[in-house]
Design a protein around this motif. Structure first.
Motif, PDB file in Angstrom:
ATOM      1  N   ASP A 123      -0.268   3.444  -8.139  1.00 58.89           N
ATOM      2  CA  ASP A 123      -0.156   3.147  -6.165  1.00 58.89           C
ATOM      3  C   ASP A 123       0.724   1.600  -6.083  1.00 58.89           C
ATOM      4  OD1 ASP A 123      -1.827   5.154  -5.997  1.00 58.89           O
ATOM      5  OD2 ASP A 123      -3.600   4.092  -6.919  1.00 58.89           O
ATOM      6  N   VAL A 124       1.653   1.191  -6.728  1.00 61.09           N
ATOM      7  CA  VAL A 124       2.608   0.380  -6.513  1.00 61.09           C
ATOM      8  C   VAL A 124       3.073   0.788  -5.083  1.00 61.09           C
ATOM      9  CG1 VAL A 124       4.778  -0.745  -7.077  1.00 61.09           C
ATOM     10  CG2 VAL A 124       3.156  -0.027  -9.100  1.00 61.09           C
ATOM     11  N   GLU A 125       3.171   0.075  -4.292  1.00 63.94           N
ATOM     12  CA  GLU A 125       3.810  -0.245  -3.163  1.00 63.94           C
ATOM     13  C   GLU A 125       5.842  -0.422  -3.057  1.00 63.94           C
ATOM     14  OE1 GLU A 125       2.181  -2.010  -0.514  1.00 63.94           O
ATOM     15  OE2 GLU A 125      -0.007   0.066   0.156  1.00 63.94           O
ATOM     16  N   GLU A 126       5.990   0.359  -2.113  1.00 59.33           N
ATOM     17  CA  GLU A 126       7.835  -0.055  -2.054  1.00 59.33           C
ATOM     18  C   GLU A 126       7.843  -1.537  -1.965  1.00 59.33           C
ATOM     19  OE1 GLU A 126       9.853   1.755  -0.107  1.00 59.33           O
ATOM     20  OE2 GLU A 126       9.639   3.564  -1.296  1.00 59.33           O
ATOM     21  N   VAL A 127       8.468  -2.344  -2.331  1.00 61.25           N
ATOM     22  CA  VAL A 127       8.856  -4.494  -1.834  1.00 61.25           C
ATOM     23  C   VAL A 127       8.583  -4.348  -0.590  1.00 61.25           C
ATOM     24  CG1 VAL A 127      10.022  -5.925  -1.765  1.00 61.25           C
ATOM     25  CG2 VAL A 127      10.390  -4.730  -4.331  1.00 61.25           C
ATOM     26  N   ASN A 128       9.530  -3.479   0.568  1.00 67.09           N
ATOM     27  CA  ASN A 128       9.114  -3.427   2.067  1.00 67.09           C
ATOM     28  C   ASN A 128       8.187  -2.923   2.259  1.00 67.09           C
ATOM     29  OD1 ASN A 128      10.926  -5.000   2.220  1.00 67.09           O
ATOM     30  ND2 ASN A 128      12.386  -4.137   1.852  1.00 67.09           N
ATOM     31  N   HIS A 129       6.708  -2.074   1.559  1.00 69.67           N
ATOM     32  CA  HIS A 129       6.095  -1.050   1.955  1.00 69.67           C
ATOM     33  C   HIS A 129       6.532   0.006   2.599  1.00 69.67           C
ATOM     34  CE1 HIS A 129       3.469  -4.800   0.231  1.00 69.67           C
ATOM     35  NE2 HIS A 129       4.062  -5.394   1.048  1.00 69.67           N
ATOM     36  N   THR A 130       7.694   0.138   3.270  1.00 68.66           N
ATOM     37  CA  THR A 130       7.357   0.959   4.451  1.00 68.66           C
ATOM     38  C   THR A 130       9.460   1.193   4.106  1.00 68.66           C
ATOM     39  OG1 THR A 130       6.168   1.112   6.411  1.00 68.66           O
ATOM     40  CG2 THR A 130       7.865   2.343   6.966  1.00 68.66           C
ATOM     41  N   SER A 131       9.364   2.638   3.543  1.00 69.40           N
ATOM     42  CA  SER A 131      11.045   3.069   3.555  1.00 69.40           C
ATOM     43  C   SER A 131      12.074   3.620   4.709  1.00 69.40           C
ATOM     44  CB  SER A 131      11.192   4.275   3.330  1.00 69.40           C
ATOM     45  OG  SER A 131      10.230   5.412   4.120  1.00 69.40           O
ATOM     46  N   ALA A 132      12.833   3.680   4.068  1.00 71.78           N
ATOM     47  CA  ALA A 132      14.342   3.641   5.950  1.00 71.78           C
ATOM     48  C   ALA A 132      13.619   5.187   6.811  1.00 71.78           C
ATOM     49  CB  ALA A 132      15.609   3.613   5.784  1.00 71.78           C
ATOM     50  N   TYR A 165       5.267   5.357   0.452  1.00 69.74           N
ATOM     51  CA  TYR A 165       5.751   5.971  -1.122  1.00 69.74           C
ATOM     52  C   TYR A 165       4.542   4.979  -2.200  1.00 69.74           C
ATOM     53  CZ  TYR A 165       8.944   8.724   0.804  1.00 69.74           C
ATOM     54  OH  TYR A 165       9.929   9.924   1.594  1.00 69.74           O
ATOM     55  N   LEU A 166       3.961   5.478  -2.998  1.00 67.40           N
ATOM     56  CA  LEU A 166       3.337   4.374  -3.720  1.00 67.40           C
ATOM     57  C   LEU A 166       3.745   5.232  -5.407  1.00 67.40           C
ATOM     58  CD1 LEU A 166      -1.061   5.060  -2.568  1.00 67.40           C
ATOM     59  CD2 LEU A 166       0.428   3.440  -3.025  1.00 67.40           C
ATOM     60  N   TYR A 167       4.186   4.867  -6.380  1.00 68.09           N
ATOM     61  CA  TYR A 167       4.746   5.058  -7.021  1.00 68.09           C
ATOM     62  C   TYR A 167       3.827   4.371  -8.127  1.00 68.09           C
ATOM     63  CZ  TYR A 167       9.304   4.423  -4.408  1.00 68.09           C
ATOM     64  OH  TYR A 167       9.471   5.085  -3.456  1.00 68.09           O
ATOM     65  N   TYR A 168       3.762   5.562  -9.071  1.00 62.05           N
ATOM     66  CA  TYR A 168       3.019   5.546 -10.523  1.00 62.05           C
ATOM     67  C   TYR A 168       4.084   5.975 -11.666  1.00 62.05           C
ATOM     68  CZ  TYR A 168      -0.717   7.405  -7.296  1.00 62.05           C
ATOM     69  OH  TYR A 168      -1.252   7.334  -6.456  1.00 62.05           O
ATOM     70  N   TYR A 169       4.215   4.808 -12.557  1.00 68.13           N
ATOM     71  CA  TYR A 169       5.618   4.702 -13.872  1.00 68.13           C
ATOM     72  C   TYR A 169       4.299   4.163 -15.477  1.00 68.13           C
ATOM     73  CZ  TYR A 169       8.859   2.538 -16.914  1.00 68.13           C
ATOM     74  OH  TYR A 169      10.299   2.090 -17.386  1.00 68.13           O
ATOM     75  N   ASP A 170       4.989   4.798 -16.509  1.00 63.17           N
ATOM     76  CA  ASP A 170       4.568   4.340 -17.426  1.00 63.17           C
ATOM     77  C   ASP A 170       6.097   4.021 -18.740  1.00 63.17           C
ATOM     78  OD1 ASP A 170       3.755   4.202 -20.405  1.00 63.17           O
ATOM     79  OD2 ASP A 170       1.674   4.258 -19.883  1.00 63.17           O
ATOM     80  N   ASP A 198       4.260  10.682  -1.476  1.00 65.18           N
ATOM     81  CA  ASP A 198       4.140  10.392  -0.244  1.00 65.18           C
ATOM     82  C   ASP A 198       2.617  10.234   0.650  1.00 65.18           C
ATOM     83  OD1 ASP A 198       5.061  10.526   2.550  1.00 65.18           O
ATOM     84  OD2 ASP A 198       6.267  12.122   2.317  1.00 65.18           O
ATOM     85  N   VAL A 199       2.678   9.254   1.317  1.00 68.62           N
ATOM     86  CA  VAL A 199       1.010   9.005   1.375  1.00 68.62           C
ATOM     87  C   VAL A 199       0.769  10.017   2.383  1.00 68.62           C
ATOM     88  CG1 VAL A 199      -0.773   6.809   2.333  1.00 68.62           C
ATOM     89  CG2 VAL A 199       1.221   6.778   0.616  1.00 68.62           C
ATOM     90  N   ALA A 200       1.646   9.760   3.753  1.00 69.83           N
ATOM     91  CA  ALA A 200       1.486  10.809   5.301  1.00 69.83           C
ATOM     92  C   ALA A 200       1.283  12.044   4.321  1.00 69.83           C
ATOM     93  CB  ALA A 200       2.417  10.409   5.810  1.00 69.83           C
ATOM     94  N   SER A 201       1.791  13.071   4.115  1.00 70.90           N
ATOM     95  CA  SER A 201       1.520  14.406   3.179  1.00 70.90           C
ATOM     96  C   SER A 201       1.263  14.306   2.360  1.00 70.90           C
ATOM     97  CB  SER A 201       3.251  15.219   3.468  1.00 70.90           C
ATOM     98  OG  SER A 201       3.718  14.568   2.482  1.00 70.90           O
ATOM     99  N   ASN A 202       0.806  13.444   1.506  1.00 70.53           N
ATOM    100  CA  ASN A 202      -0.225  13.705   0.453  1.00 70.53           C
ATOM    101  C   ASN A 202       0.817  14.503  -0.976  1.00 70.53           C
ATOM    102  OD1 ASN A 202      -2.210  13.005  -1.697  1.00 70.53           O
ATOM    103  ND2 ASN A 202      -3.043  15.062  -1.305  1.00 70.53           N
ATOM    104  N   GLN A 248      -4.927  15.105  -9.155  1.00 68.91           N
ATOM    105  CA  GLN A 248      -4.511  15.002  -8.200  1.00 68.91           C
ATOM    106  C   GLN A 248      -2.964  15.441  -7.851  1.00 68.91           C
ATOM    107  OE1 GLN A 248      -4.903  12.138  -9.519  1.00 68.91           O
ATOM    108  NE2 GLN A 248      -3.532  10.614  -8.361  1.00 68.91           N
ATOM    109  N   ALA A 249      -1.939  15.145  -8.568  1.00 70.47           N
ATOM    110  CA  ALA A 249      -0.805  16.463  -8.103  1.00 70.47           C
ATOM    111  C   ALA A 249      -0.595  17.410  -7.952  1.00 70.47           C
ATOM    112  CB  ALA A 249       0.267  15.352  -8.621  1.00 70.47           C
ATOM    113  N   ASN A 250      -1.532  18.363  -8.497  1.00 69.94           N
ATOM    114  CA  ASN A 250      -1.361  19.067  -8.498  1.00 69.94           C
ATOM    115  C   ASN A 250      -0.404  20.470  -9.360  1.00 69.94           C
ATOM    116  OD1 ASN A 250      -3.636  20.151  -6.423  1.00 69.94           O
ATOM    117  ND2 ASN A 250      -2.032  20.068  -5.062  1.00 69.94           N
TER     118      ASN A 250
END
Length: 262
Positions: free
Chosen positions: A58-67, A72-77, A100-104, A86-88
């Protein structure tokens, strides 16, 4: 003037060679997120990987909102694959995932099977890249490695995606594990080969055999000296038996066979 010119040429050439070899980190075979520098030291991210769930979630972009106005939220290992139930099925066996937070909706941004190391000239940092595909839709994630010896807990910064084909995503991982030999010694112990394990077991078994055998013959049988060795006669005759076997194998096909006339 001539000497000065040669000196300047040597300095420029030496600097070029240093720039070329000092900024190369080759991925270590068998390790998806470890590379070796020219001087032999390692940069390893193994120590900051999770077990099943991603280290960064659930890491947000630095500016939180894209252009485009979407969030968006990000997951990383860095070093292990994970799955988001939950990603089907989209983010299963991946190392980087986007939501994509809006469209899930979820997107595969990179897998461990195609990791590469490189040098980012614009930021003067090493980076590790991941590539992920969902059908014909492929994306690449470049994670810049910022060395910070004081940071025990790693920090991930996510920046806006770059347009183009394939889409590229840029992140920065700040940690002491991004430093040369920062965490390499912790997670890369020397592993014994199969032959070494066999020899250790063989020597340990022989020692146990002799110890138990000698103790039995001395205590139960009452043998002393060389007689206390278990199966002493067999071991004493073993060199001769080996010699006879080798001699037979060498000479058996060369032996001259003669027969009497009938």
């Amino acid at each position: 003037m001539l000497k000065s010119g040669w000196l300047l040429t040597c300095v420029v050439l030496g600097t070029s060679i240093w720039m070329t070899f000092g900024k190369t980190c080759v991925k270590v075979p068998g390790h998806v997120c470890t590379c070796k520098l020219e001087n032999g030291t390692l940069i390893s991210l193994d120590a900051i990987s999770g077990s099943k769930s991603p280290v960064f979630a659930d890491v947000e972009e630095v500016n939180h909102t894209s252009a485009d106005g979407r969030q968006y939220l990000y997951y990383y290992d860095p070093c292990r694959s994970f799955a988001l139930p939950q990603a089907n099925g989209v983010c299963t066996g991946v190392s980087v995932c986007q939501k994509d937070v809006a469209s899930n909706a979820y997107y595969n941004l990179g897998e461990l099977g195609d990791t590469k190391f490189g040098w980012d000239e614009t930021r003067d940092l090493f980076y590790i890249s991941y590539r992920g595909c969902d059908g014909q839709d492929c994306r690449r994630t470049n994670v810049s490695l910022r060395c910070d010896w004081s940071r025990g807990d790693p920090m991930l910064e996510v920046f806006r995606q770059n347009g183009g084909t394939p889409l590229e995503y840029n992140m920065t991982l700040t940690s002491r594990c991004a430093c040369p030999a920062g965490c390499a010694e912790e997670r890369h112990p020397t592993r014994l080969s199969g032959g070494a394990v066999f020899l250790i077991v063989l020597v340990a078994g022989a020692g146990f055999y002799l110890l138990v055998g000698v103790a039995y013959r001395r205590i139960v049988v009452g043998a002393t000296g060389w007689e206390a060795l278990p199966n002493r006669r067999f071991w004493a005759s073993l060199p001769g038996l080996v010699r006879d076997g080798v001699t037979f194998c060498i000479t058996c096909r060369r032996a001259d066979t003669t027969y009497d006339q009938i």
